[in-house]
Design an enzyme around this catalytic site. Structure first.
Site, mmCIF file in Angstrom:
data_model
loop_
_atom_site.group_PDB
_atom_site.id
_atom_site.type_symbol
_atom_site.label_atom_id
_atom_site.label_comp_id
_atom_site.label_asym_id
_atom_site.label_seq_id
_atom_site.Cartn_x
_atom_site.Cartn_y
_atom_site.Cartn_z
ATOM 1 N N ASN A 247 0.888 -1.166 0.000
ATOM 2 C CA ASN A 247 0.000 0.000 0.000
ATOM 3 C C ASN A 247 0.927 1.217 0.000
ATOM 4 O O ASN A 247 1.429 1.629 1.043
ATOM 5 C CB ASN A 247 -0.876 -0.054 1.261
ATOM 6 N N ARG B 82 -7.423 18.035 2.946
ATOM 7 C CA ARG B 82 -8.422 18.265 1.889
ATOM 8 C C ARG B 82 -9.684 18.860 2.500
ATOM 9 O O ARG B 82 -10.049 18.500 3.624
ATOM 10 C CB ARG B 82 -8.737 16.941 1.181
ATOM 11 N N ARG C 58 -2.653 -1.891 -3.312
ATOM 12 C CA ARG C 58 -3.765 -0.957 -3.230
ATOM 13 C C ARG C 58 -3.570 0.078 -4.334
ATOM 14 O O ARG C 58 -2.524 0.695 -4.442
ATOM 15 C CB ARG C 58 -3.766 -0.257 -1.884
ATOM 16 N N GLU D 61 -7.208 -2.893 5.469
ATOM 17 C CA GLU D 61 -7.262 -2.854 4.005
ATOM 18 C C GLU D 61 -6.317 -3.890 3.397
ATOM 19 O O GLU D 61 -6.607 -4.480 2.358
ATOM 20 C CB GLU D 61 -6.890 -1.442 3.523
ATOM 21 N N HIS E 221 -12.020 4.616 -0.326
ATOM 22 C CA HIS E 221 -11.884 3.839 0.913
ATOM 23 C C HIS E 221 -12.639 2.514 0.815
ATOM 24 O O HIS E 221 -13.034 1.938 1.828
ATOM 25 C CB HIS E 221 -12.377 4.639 2.146
#
Ligand code: AMP
Length: 397
Positions: A9, A241, A93, A379, A181
């Protein structure tokens, strides 16, 4: 002899890794996991074995300046620790699968061409994800690699949930809400039947609150809607963000302030959100203890936006049965969970302050009409599962 599969990832300044191992004829098992942090500044490798004990905590040379150097450093560490073993698969990922990849995919040159075209839609992540794939292909030519997308889990949403209400010729070029996500939400959906069987078939909002943050509305474990859209800028306030923003603000930046596209991109991806509001940090750990008024407002805005969007997603589901917190802030900040649950009490959440402080999975009272949970995400295990399945690796990963 042992075989290994590597799950990567890759981010802009970090490379998370997850190593699976199997002995001949045996099922796959987690061997170790870790992360190279501070790529380009103060590179450092940490790793833990399957039981969580530290097996590496080492400063890397300052020459580890980019993702490719980080893969090289990881390869060196793997050789030292697992020398002579063969790596049979690498799963990655990849943040954006765009319109063409609704499911994980085995990497080919054509797939890479397609994924490169999506870089402008995820400039903070996609280039680093793809650089890791290229770096592995250079070092282990021919190794099967799988890309697992953060967008895939959201495919199958209704037409209105995916719609970006712009003219048809723009939408036809792939401008739609994708959601992100997804690997995190897919993992949470996969463990709900075990951890919280009574809510798994119901209406659940999952709050993935990390440096990136979003909500996902689940019905029977499937994504119905989420707060991130065409890019990973929409919805909740994030570390750097802004989350939902009147598009007129972006026009103003171009037309009145005369900023260039790259300046606007840097503002939207790297300088806004918690960092932009507080002026000091994008990290909730710095902001929560701070008395500075701008830091207080940043935290207040974060909570306010979470509660507001929880209300909106609850409307899309026609009410909710449960709220689940996950990711860095969601898993580790009792204060943020408390404030969001209290702001969402009108939905029927009866918050259990003691359970929340003592790191229990269920943080609402036993009789609460709507339950609230903390479930750590994973994840990487989701990527491992997809990689094993797609490559037909017996025993799955
Ligand atoms: P993630 O992107 O899921 O790795 O989450 C990273 C973010 O989690 C960090 O930037 C922090 O803001 C936040 N975080 C981690 N630990 C804590 C904590 N104990 N309290 C508040 N926020 C935390």
């Amino acid at each position: 002899m042992a075989e290994f599969a590597l799950i990567l990832n890759a981010g802009s300044s970090s490379l998370k890794f997850f190593i699976c191992k199997r002995l001949l004829g045996q099922p796959w098992e987690l061997e170790s996991r870790g992360q190279i942090d501070g790529i380009g500044t103060a590179p450092h490798l940490k790793a833990k074995d399957a039981s969580g004990s530290s097996i590496a905590d080492i400063d890397l040379p300052a020459s580890v300046q980019d993702g490719s150097n980080a893969i090289e450093a990881l390869a060196g560490w793997l050789r030292e620790n697992y020398g002579g073993s063969s790596v049979v698969a690498v799963g990655h990922r990849v943040v954006h699968g765009g319109p063409h990849f609704p499911t994980p995919v085995v990497i080919t040159p054509e797939v890479m061409d397609n994924l490169r075209r999506l870089i402008p839609l995820a400039p903070l992540h996609q280039p680093y994800n793809l650089a890791a794939i290229e770096a592995v292909a250079e070092r282990i030519p021919g190794i099967p690699q799988v890309a697992c997308f953060d967008t895939s889990f959201h495919r199958g949403q209704s037409a209105v949930a995916e719609l970006v209400p712009l003219p048809a010729h723009i939408r036809q070029a792939g401008v739609q809400r994708y959601g992100f996500h997804g690997l995190s939400y897919e993992y949470i959906a996969s463990v709900l039947p075990e951890i919280a069987p009574s809510i798994a078939p119901g209406r659940v909002i999952v709050a993935h609150l990390g440096s990136g943050a979003s909500l996902c509305a689940l019905r029977n474990g499937k994504s119905v809607d989420s707060t991130l859209g065409f890019t990973a800028l929409d919805g909740l306030c994030m570390g750097t963000r802004p989350g939902s923003l009147d598009p007129g603000v972006v026009l103003y930046l171009f037309q009145q302030l005369g900023l260039s596209a790259s300046e606007v991109e840097a503002i939207l991806y790297k300088k806004s959100g918690l960092l932009g509001i507080s002026g000091v940090s994008n990290d909730m750990r710095d902001l929560l203890p701070s008395d500075a008024p701008a830091a207080r407002i940043a935290v207040d805005y974060f909570v306010y936006q979470c509660a507001k969007h929880i209300g909106a997603l609850a409307a899309t589901l026609g009410g909710i049965d449960a709220l689940v917190f996950t990711a860095g802030i969601g898993e580790n900040s009792p204060e943020i969970r408390r404030r969001i649950c209290q702001a969402s009490a009108w939905l029927g959440i009866q918050f259990d302050a003691a359970a929340n402080e003592s790191r229990q999975a269920l943080i609402s009272t036993p009789g609460s009409p709507v339950s609230a949970w903390v479930i750590p995400t994973n994840e990487e295990i989701m990527i491992a599962r997809h990689t094993g399945r797609l490559l037909g690796l017996a025993g799955n990963l």
